[in-house]
Design a protein around this motif. Sequence first.
Motif, PDB file in Angstrom:
ATOM      1  N   VAL A 173      -6.272   3.204  -4.815  1.00  0.00           N
ATOM      2  CA  VAL A 173      -7.102   2.617  -3.763  1.00  0.00           C
ATOM      3  C   VAL A 173      -7.802   1.364  -4.284  1.00  0.00           C
ATOM      4  O   VAL A 173      -7.833   0.318  -3.620  1.00  0.00           O
ATOM      5  CB  VAL A 173      -8.135   3.639  -3.246  1.00  0.00           C
ATOM      6  CG1 VAL A 173      -9.232   2.940  -2.437  1.00  0.00           C
ATOM      7  CG2 VAL A 173      -7.461   4.702  -2.386  1.00  0.00           C
ATOM      8  N   LEU A 174      -8.363   1.451  -5.483  1.00  0.00           N
ATOM      9  CA  LEU A 174      -9.052   0.302  -6.068  1.00  0.00           C
ATOM     10  C   LEU A 174      -8.087  -0.857  -6.334  1.00  0.00           C
ATOM     11  O   LEU A 174      -8.417  -2.024  -6.082  1.00  0.00           O
ATOM     12  CB  LEU A 174      -9.742   0.713  -7.367  1.00  0.00           C
ATOM     13  CG  LEU A 174     -10.998   1.578  -7.228  1.00  0.00           C
ATOM     14  CD1 LEU A 174     -11.445   2.098  -8.581  1.00  0.00           C
ATOM     15  CD2 LEU A 174     -12.126   0.776  -6.567  1.00  0.00           C
ATOM     16  N   SER A 175      -6.904  -0.542  -6.831  1.00  0.00           N
ATOM     17  CA  SER A 175      -5.927  -1.589  -7.135  1.00  0.00           C
ATOM     18  C   SER A 175      -5.421  -2.267  -5.863  1.00  0.00           C
ATOM     19  O   SER A 175      -5.344  -3.501  -5.775  1.00  0.00           O
ATOM     20  CB  SER A 175      -4.754  -1.001  -7.925  1.00  0.00           C
ATOM     21  OG  SER A 175      -5.179  -0.521  -9.180  1.00  0.00           O
ATOM     22  N   PHE A 176      -5.080  -1.460  -4.849  1.00  0.00           N
ATOM     23  CA  PHE A 176      -4.636  -2.030  -3.572  1.00  0.00           C
ATOM     24  C   PHE A 176      -5.777  -2.796  -2.911  1.00  0.00           C
ATOM     25  O   PHE A 176      -5.578  -3.899  -2.378  1.00  0.00           O
ATOM     26  CB  PHE A 176      -4.146  -0.912  -2.654  1.00  0.00           C
ATOM     27  CG  PHE A 176      -3.601  -1.383  -1.337  1.00  0.00           C
ATOM     28  CD1 PHE A 176      -2.724  -2.452  -1.277  1.00  0.00           C
ATOM     29  CD2 PHE A 176      -3.968  -0.753  -0.147  1.00  0.00           C
ATOM     30  CE1 PHE A 176      -2.210  -2.894  -0.055  1.00  0.00           C
ATOM     31  CE2 PHE A 176      -3.465  -1.180   1.073  1.00  0.00           C
ATOM     32  CZ  PHE A 176      -2.585  -2.257   1.123  1.00  0.00           C
ATOM     33  N   GLY A 191       0.812  -1.212   0.000  1.00  0.00           N
ATOM     34  CA  GLY A 191       0.000   0.000   0.000  1.00  0.00           C
ATOM     35  C   GLY A 191       0.844   1.260   0.000  1.00  0.00           C
ATOM     36  O   GLY A 191       0.449   2.289  -0.563  1.00  0.00           O
ATOM     37  N   ILE A 192       2.026   1.191   0.620  1.00  0.00           N
ATOM     38  CA  ILE A 192       2.922   2.338   0.700  1.00  0.00           C
ATOM     39  C   ILE A 192       3.939   2.321  -0.445  1.00  0.00           C
ATOM     40  O   ILE A 192       4.157   3.334  -1.108  1.00  0.00           O
ATOM     41  CB  ILE A 192       3.674   2.347   2.049  1.00  0.00           C
ATOM     42  CG1 ILE A 192       2.677   2.230   3.214  1.00  0.00           C
ATOM     43  CG2 ILE A 192       4.547   3.580   2.177  1.00  0.00           C
ATOM     44  CD1 ILE A 192       1.680   3.355   3.306  1.00  0.00           C
ATOM     45  N   THR A 193       4.555   1.148  -0.673  1.00  0.00           N
ATOM     46  CA  THR A 193       5.683   1.073  -1.603  1.00  0.00           C
ATOM     47  C   THR A 193       5.265   1.022  -3.067  1.00  0.00           C
ATOM     48  O   THR A 193       5.986   1.521  -3.937  1.00  0.00           O
ATOM     49  CB  THR A 193       6.535  -0.165  -1.294  1.00  0.00           C
ATOM     50  OG1 THR A 193       5.735  -1.355  -1.447  1.00  0.00           O
ATOM     51  CG2 THR A 193       7.078  -0.109   0.128  1.00  0.00           C
ATOM     52  N   VAL A 194       4.147   0.424  -3.368  1.00  0.00           N
ATOM     53  CA  VAL A 194       3.715   0.257  -4.759  1.00  0.00           C
ATOM     54  C   VAL A 194       2.585   1.205  -5.120  1.00  0.00           C
ATOM     55  O   VAL A 194       2.623   1.888  -6.148  1.00  0.00           O
ATOM     56  CB  VAL A 194       3.295  -1.205  -5.036  1.00  0.00           C
ATOM     57  CG1 VAL A 194       2.681  -1.333  -6.436  1.00  0.00           C
ATOM     58  CG2 VAL A 194       4.484  -2.137  -4.886  1.00  0.00           C
ATOM     59  N   PHE A 195       1.571   1.270  -4.252  1.00  0.00           N
ATOM     60  CA  PHE A 195       0.383   2.060  -4.573  1.00  0.00           C
ATOM     61  C   PHE A 195       0.442   3.494  -4.056  1.00  0.00           C
ATOM     62  O   PHE A 195      -0.478   4.276  -4.302  1.00  0.00           O
ATOM     63  CB  PHE A 195      -0.861   1.337  -4.044  1.00  0.00           C
ATOM     64  CG  PHE A 195      -1.050  -0.012  -4.671  1.00  0.00           C
ATOM     65  CD1 PHE A 195      -1.503  -0.141  -5.974  1.00  0.00           C
ATOM     66  CD2 PHE A 195      -0.748  -1.169  -3.956  1.00  0.00           C
ATOM     67  CE1 PHE A 195      -1.667  -1.379  -6.558  1.00  0.00           C
ATOM     68  CE2 PHE A 195      -0.912  -2.429  -4.536  1.00  0.00           C
ATOM     69  CZ  PHE A 195      -1.364  -2.531  -5.843  1.00  0.00           C
ATOM     70  N   GLN A 196       1.515   3.820  -3.344  1.00  0.00           N
ATOM     71  CA  GLN A 196       1.813   5.205  -2.956  1.00  0.00           C
ATOM     72  C   GLN A 196       0.668   5.884  -2.204  1.00  0.00           C
ATOM     73  O   GLN A 196       0.375   7.064  -2.409  1.00  0.00           O
ATOM     74  CB  GLN A 196       2.171   6.021  -4.204  1.00  0.00           C
ATOM     75  CG  GLN A 196       3.370   5.507  -4.973  1.00  0.00           C
ATOM     76  CD  GLN A 196       4.660   5.549  -4.165  1.00  0.00           C
ATOM     77  OE1 GLN A 196       4.982   6.568  -3.558  1.00  0.00           O
ATOM     78  NE2 GLN A 196       5.395   4.453  -4.151  1.00  0.00           N
ATOM     79  N   ALA A 211       6.500  -0.085   6.322  1.00  0.00           N
ATOM     80  CA  ALA A 211       6.937   0.331   4.988  1.00  0.00           C
ATOM     81  C   ALA A 211       7.154   1.832   4.897  1.00  0.00           C
ATOM     82  O   ALA A 211       7.926   2.312   4.049  1.00  0.00           O
ATOM     83  CB  ALA A 211       5.920  -0.112   3.941  1.00  0.00           C
ATOM     84  N   THR A 212       6.505   2.607   5.758  1.00  0.00           N
ATOM     85  CA  THR A 212       6.726   4.066   5.727  1.00  0.00           C
ATOM     86  C   THR A 212       8.166   4.418   6.095  1.00  0.00           C
ATOM     87  O   THR A 212       8.664   5.474   5.712  1.00  0.00           O
ATOM     88  CB  THR A 212       5.766   4.791   6.690  1.00  0.00           C
ATOM     89  OG1 THR A 212       6.041   4.395   8.045  1.00  0.00           O
ATOM     90  CG2 THR A 212       4.313   4.480   6.357  1.00  0.00           C
ATOM     91  N   GLY A 213       8.830   3.521   6.829  1.00  0.00           N
ATOM     92  CA  GLY A 213      10.217   3.774   7.217  1.00  0.00           C
ATOM     93  C   GLY A 213      11.176   3.773   6.045  1.00  0.00           C
ATOM     94  O   GLY A 213      12.276   4.336   6.123  1.00  0.00           O
ATOM     95  N   ILE A 214      10.774   3.132   4.954  1.00  0.00           N
ATOM     96  CA  ILE A 214      11.629   3.078   3.767  1.00  0.00           C
ATOM     97  C   ILE A 214      11.865   4.471   3.201  1.00  0.00           C
ATOM     98  O   ILE A 214      12.926   4.779   2.670  1.00  0.00           O
ATOM     99  CB  ILE A 214      10.990   2.161   2.700  1.00  0.00           C
ATOM    100  CG1 ILE A 214      10.929   0.725   3.225  1.00  0.00           C
ATOM    101  CG2 ILE A 214      11.753   2.212   1.387  1.00  0.00           C
ATOM    102  CD1 ILE A 214      10.172  -0.220   2.325  1.00  0.00           C
ATOM    103  N   LYS A 215      10.863   5.328   3.325  1.00  0.00           N
ATOM    104  CA  LYS A 215      10.949   6.671   2.754  1.00  0.00           C
ATOM    105  C   LYS A 215      11.895   7.582   3.532  1.00  0.00           C
ATOM    106  O   LYS A 215      12.341   8.617   3.012  1.00  0.00           O
ATOM    107  CB  LYS A 215       9.549   7.283   2.688  1.00  0.00           C
ATOM    108  CG  LYS A 215       8.581   6.514   1.786  1.00  0.00           C
ATOM    109  CD  LYS A 215       7.240   7.205   1.717  1.00  0.00           C
ATOM    110  CE  LYS A 215       6.273   6.443   0.828  1.00  0.00           C
ATOM    111  NZ  LYS A 215       6.730   6.381  -0.576  1.00  0.00           N
ATOM    112  N   SER A 216      12.206   7.214   4.776  1.00  0.00           N
ATOM    113  CA  SER A 216      13.042   8.097   5.601  1.00  0.00           C
ATOM    114  C   SER A 216      14.423   7.519   5.900  1.00  0.00           C
ATOM    115  O   SER A 216      15.234   8.180   6.562  1.00  0.00           O
ATOM    116  CB  SER A 216      12.330   8.401   6.931  1.00  0.00           C
ATOM    117  OG  SER A 216      12.064   7.196   7.648  1.00  0.00           O
TER     118      SER A 216
END
Length: 511
Positions: free
Chosen positions: A245-248, A91-96, A302-307
């Motif tokens: 949202v629909l894809s995830f 949801g975070i890494t692919v669908f942003q 997964a949000t930690g990947i961005k930081s």
Amino acid sequence: MSDEKNIAISGEKAYSYDDIDHPSTGSTSDAEVYHTKVNFIDRWATKLRAETKGIDMVTDEEKTEDSLWDAATMWLSANLVIATFSLGALGITVFQLAFGQAVLVCIFFTALGAFTVAYFSCFGPASGLRQMVLSRFLIGDITCRIFSFINVIACVGWGAVNIMASAQLLHIVNNGALPPWAGCLILVLCTIVVTFFGYHVIHIYEKWSWIPNLIVFIVIIVRFAMSGKFHSAGFEGGQTTAGNVLSFGGTIFGFATGWTTYASDYTVYQPRNANLTKIFFSIFLGLFLPLVFILILGAACATGIKSDARWAELYETNSVGGLVYAILVEDSLHGFGQFCCVILALSTVANNIPNMYSMSLSAQNFWSPLARIPRVAWTIAGNGATLAICIPAYYKFESVMENFMNLISYYLAIYESLMLSSHLIWHKGNFRAYPYERYLDKQAYPIGLAGTFGFCCGVAGVVIGMNQTWYSGVVAKQIGEFGGDIAFELAFAFAFIGFNATRYFELKYIR
């Protein structure tokens, strides 16, 4: 009708005379196994006290399981696994999506997917039949064979995909000392040991296997909170976000509802007079709670990947295994963290057990001669096929394998549409309205022309509504910048219309 094709009814259990000669689907008792001249595989399995019953009806005398806790933990353990964590991270890494958006998607689409699993589980106590066998009464002989065939492919395929993810985690531990092929082999062997013994041992394993997994996930929560790397972006609207949202959501739905085609397989030993309302809610909560918990945890981590650049690097090279390693091992718990990674990798066994057990039942239901091959043999063969696929796929075509399995998962919405239409509209929602004891008599259920037509209509819905990296349907392309996957919604609707429009004529002009 010739004498050979007559159905012999004894008590509440039905046999064709052909099945009595080849009773690989018979009882587990020594007396019955030897009395019916079962083949050497079932004799060997019986000596080890393994379940030898396959797609035959479970009689009232055999319905000795009445624990709602066992019914719930079956799905609690199967979903409290690394694969669920990995899915939440997408949801975070692919669908942003923003973290809050991902949470809402996880809750809503998980509830939608878990509903049918719990609902069709209620057929197990009432019928004593496995999910694919009882499907004959609702969608017809031809249609249930189609779904049985797809189910075999799906069970083996998802088993391979799950094992590849866990083998990745085992490989990264201890600096790659364990080669990926060895990790795949270990996980398959563990799955064989449990599925070999059948229904009762499976329930015992799933009753307790969630405990170490939960402990590891709690450790992940603690270590991630201490890292201070959680980050939640603000909500963003628009068509592109709607498409994501629909894809995830479609991915979440497919994962949660994936057990629907196995549902009654794991409640057939519940007594016929069991409280179906209690069974429904125990299974729904046993599925919904661990899914939402781990999906949200995966999204949060997964949000930690961005930081953190190092976390991003590990995720890029080792997928979710790298993310877990970053949280538990590097600058964290070191050796104990690696031990936790191993426990988490082994959690895949609990997820693959239902796949491999139900694969054997689907294979037996696909074609009558295949029912003569014992369930135990099918279980071993299915695990062997999984191993044969996951090792080369790990090295050569992992992304192709995952894309193919995403395509296969769309059949679930079609199956649910047909089954719910038949049960709620044409049979008034009565679980005990079917002549279950005549499951071997083709005169007792539809041929399946309406069901097959509905299936084809559902496939048309998939084609125009799916949104994958390698193909996007004409409708899916219209949703946002990257498209939106509405395949399962359109598949359900198209199948519903096609089946119900033709079922009347099938009843009137055929039977």
